[in-house]
Design an enzyme around this catalytic site. Structure first.
Site, PDB file in Angstrom:
ATOM      1  CG  ASP A  52     -10.654  31.282 -12.636  1.00 26.93           C
ATOM      2  OD1 ASP A  52     -10.119  32.297 -12.143  1.00 26.93           O
ATOM      3  OD2 ASP A  52     -11.645  31.321 -13.386  1.00 26.93           O
ATOM      4  CD  GLU A 131     -14.194  27.050  25.857  1.00 27.66           C
ATOM      5  OE1 GLU A 131     -15.377  27.122  26.247  1.00 27.66           O
ATOM      6  OE2 GLU A 131     -13.247  27.552  26.470  1.00 27.66           O
ATOM      7  CD  GLU A 133     -21.077  27.639  23.117  1.00 24.66           C
ATOM      8  OE1 GLU A 133     -20.836  27.473  24.317  1.00 24.66           O
ATOM      9  OE2 GLU A 133     -21.654  28.648  22.672  1.00 24.66           O
ATOM     10  CD  GLU A 188     -22.609  25.324  26.125  1.00 23.45           C
ATOM     11  OE1 GLU A 188     -23.533  25.826  26.797  1.00 23.45           O
ATOM     12  OE2 GLU A 188     -21.418  25.425  26.465  1.00 23.45           O
ATOM     13  CD  GLU A 195     -18.110  24.265  24.639  1.00 23.77           C
ATOM     14  OE1 GLU A 195     -18.968  25.130  24.897  1.00 23.77           O
ATOM     15  OE2 GLU A 195     -17.044  24.156  25.258  1.00 23.77           O
ATOM     16  CG  HIS A 244     -15.943  30.896  24.862  1.00 30.01           C
ATOM     17  ND1 HIS A 244     -16.420  30.367  26.024  1.00 30.01           N
ATOM     18  CD2 HIS A 244     -16.892  31.743  24.413  1.00 30.01           C
ATOM     19  CE1 HIS A 244     -17.615  30.868  26.273  1.00 30.01           C
ATOM     20  NE2 HIS A 244     -17.925  31.701  25.300  1.00 30.01           N
ATOM     21  NE  ARG A 315     -17.367  29.576  34.644  1.00 28.06           N
ATOM     22  CZ  ARG A 315     -16.760  28.781  33.781  1.00 28.06           C
ATOM     23  NH1 ARG A 315     -16.961  28.902  32.501  1.00 28.06           N
ATOM     24  NH2 ARG A 315     -15.944  27.841  34.203  1.00 28.06           N
ATOM     25  CD  GLU A 332     -13.199  31.049  28.157  1.00 30.32           C
ATOM     26  OE1 GLU A 332     -13.243  31.361  29.373  1.00 30.32           O
ATOM     27  OE2 GLU A 332     -13.962  30.215  27.644  1.00 30.32           O
ATOM     28  NE  ARG A 334     -17.237  34.535  28.641  1.00 30.84           N
ATOM     29  CZ  ARG A 334     -17.866  33.380  28.879  1.00 30.84           C
ATOM     30  NH1 ARG A 334     -17.184  32.284  29.063  1.00 30.84           N
ATOM     31  NH2 ARG A 334     -19.182  33.342  28.933  1.00 30.84           N
TER      32      ARG A 334
HETATM   33  N1  GLN Z   1     -23.261  30.034  24.349  1.00 36.10           N
HETATM   34  C1  GLN Z   1     -22.564  31.066  25.075  1.00 36.10           C
HETATM   35  C2  GLN Z   1     -22.054  32.129  24.098  1.00 36.10           C
HETATM   36  O1  GLN Z   1     -22.800  32.569  23.308  1.00 36.10           O
HETATM   37  C3  GLN Z   1     -21.428  30.501  25.910  1.00 36.10           C
HETATM   38  C4  GLN Z   1     -21.905  29.529  26.941  1.00 36.10           C
HETATM   39  C5  GLN Z   1     -20.795  28.860  27.680  1.00 36.10           C
HETATM   40  O2  GLN Z   1     -19.971  28.181  27.094  1.00 36.10           O
HETATM   41  N2  GLN Z   1     -20.705  29.049  28.944  1.00 36.10           N
HETATM   42  O3  GLN Z   1     -20.920  32.534  24.097  1.00 36.10           O
HETATM   43 MG    MG Z   2     -19.724  26.635  25.832  1.00 39.08          MG
HETATM   44 MG    MG Z   3     -15.514  28.863  27.604  1.00 42.71          MG
END
Ligand code: GLN
Ligand code: MG
Ligand code: MG
Length: 443
Positions: A52, A131, A133, A188, A195, A244, A315, A332, A334
């Site tokens: 359902d 990735e 976390e 992490e 992670e 990510h 980054r 990537e 983020r």
């Molecule tokens: N925790 C971080 C975020 O909020 C990422 C940290 C990392 O992987 N360098 O995206």
């Molecule tokens: Mg990370």
């Molecule tokens: Mg990353």
């Protein structure tokens, strides 16, 4: 695996499976399942298991609620933690309507639709490496999460600072038993934060894996007396949890993002795809960061992006190009967090990228300077805009993005927007502790 019906029949026998868990995901990315005894195996293999759909978030109205589950046999997997006398295997299913058509409100079906478009454009595969976390909290004697983290560890720490080690190892071993290829697992940056990265795979497979991953992490953590949460920002003042999304596009000549003679050794396709991702970054945010709490993570100072920019080295921006080239050339993204519905998030980033390719959308210049140190004037000169800063603004941006609408299809798109307006309004009309603390005595 490429299991046939007979393979599954044999596996069920040899593994002494008693129960089958039929899984699919709702609009909010919540894994749903119905369990049937193994005596129903043939009904399942004939695509005749009915349920359902009217009680599933974002599915159908009462009048048209009969839905059928079509098992994807390649996803058959025994739960390693299930007891010997109640051996349980899962299989991920696609949701079909009684007329035999795939149901468009099923996020997994929808992702397959977008992938078909991609194939028509001459690409063979869209590969994703996530990735995710998460945090581990101690549980109280009733099995409820407390606000006490299980350790004080930080990035890449070892025991005794990393008290999640045993639990994390157990998670990794369980994932491996379920066919995952785990690439790395580590503590992490934040205390209690972890992670685990698993190998990239094609879009549908990765979305399935993300759903399975969350189930495994929560299940195994519980066995260690810990509560695992993928809530993006459970505690203010420390990093939140992101997910990510590493992505690469393939054609029959290999990785479409790689060109050894291109700028940064990236192809024209890579730049167009990137152009599309950045153009739709605001519209995508509600999908990648779908809950009120997601926006407590997207703030400066905690390694999460707040501005729309990309860089091959830095980054901090929204899109980074990791240094790997050749077969593993990738972008990537983020901003997304693990509460995103992975099927919907992947469909949207793919459609954004395809829009970039079709319309040759130019990616803006890369920004290698620290965006967080720029003033308003410098941000403006560099054409750097912000991501939406709360769920409401993100949903408004989604409403203004026809490409994202196309990526989700009418049904998922309109159900999602309605549900998210409702969710934000429920939050907005609550009076919080912060307000009482700041205003009660002052006024
Ligand atoms: N925790 C971080 C975020 O909020 C990422 C940290 C990392 O992987 N360098 O995206
Ligand atoms: Mg990370
Ligand atoms: Mg990353």
């Amino acid at each position: 695996h490429n299991y046939t019906k007979d393979d599954v029949r044999k596996l069920v026998k040899s593994e002494h499976v008693n129960f089958l868990r039929l899984m699919f995901s709702d609009l909010f990315g919540t894994l749903k399942n119905v369990e049937v005894p193994v005596s129903k195996l043939d009904t399942l293999l004939d695509n005749q298991i009915m349920f359902d759909g009217s009680s599933i978030e974002g599915f159908v109205r009462i009048q048209e609620s009969d839905m059928y589950l079509h098992p994807d046999l390649s996803t058959f997997e025994v739960f390693p933690w299930s007891p010997k006398d109640g051996r349980t295997a899962r299989v991920i299913c696609d949701v079909y309507k009684p007329d035999g058509e795939p149901f468009d409100g099923d996020p997994r079906n929808n992702l397959k639709r977008v992938l078909k478009d991609m194939k028509k454009e001459g690409y063979t595969s869209f590969d994703i490496g996530p990735e995710p976390e998460f945090f581990l909290f101690k549980m109280d004697e009733n099995g409820q999460p407390t606000l006490n983290l299980n350790d004080k560890g930080s990035y890449f720490d070892l025991a005794p600072n990393d008290m999640g080690e045993d639990c994390r190892r157990d998670i990794v071993l369980t994932l491996e038993k379920m066919g995952f290829d785990v690439e790395a697992a580590h503590h992490e940056v934040a205390p209690g934060q972890h992670e685990i990265d698993f190998k990239y795979s094609d879009a549908v497979n990765t979305a399935d894996n993300i759903q399975t991953f969350k189930l495994v992490v929560k299940t195994i953590a519980r066995k260690h007396g810990l509560y695992a949460t993928f809530m993006p920002k459970p505690l203010s003042g420390i990093n939140g949890s992101g997910m990510h999304i590493n992505m690469s596009l393939f054609h029959d000549k290999g990785n479409a993002f790689y060109d050894k003679n291109g700028k940064f050794e990236l192809s024209k396709d890579a730049f167009y795809f990137l152009g599309g991702i950045l153009k739709h970054a605001r519209g995508f945010t509600a999908i990648g960061d779908p809950i009120v709490n997601s926006y407590k993570r997207l703030v400066p100072g905690y390694e999460a992006p707040t501005y729309i920019a990309w860089s091959p080295s830095n980054r901090s921006p929204l899109v980074r190009v990791p240094s790997a080239r050749g077969l593993t050339t990738r972008l990537e993204l983020r901003s997304a967090d693990p509460t995103a519905n992975p099927y919907m998030a992947i469909a949207c980033v793919l459609e954004a990228g395809l829009d970039g390719l079709r319309n040759k959308i130019k990616a803006p210049k890369n920004i290698d300077a620290n965006i967080y140190q720029m003033n308003a004037q410098q941000l403006k000169e560099n054409h750097i805009y912000s991501l939406p800063d709360n769920l409401h603004n993100a949903v408004v941006a989604l409403e203004q993005d026809p490409t994202m609408k196309y990526a989700l299809g009418e049904k998922l798109y309109s159900s999602f927007i309605a549900a998210k307006h409702f969710e934000f309004n429920s939050y907005r009309t609550q009076v919080s502790e912060w307000e009482r603390e700041h205003y009660m005595k002052k006024y």
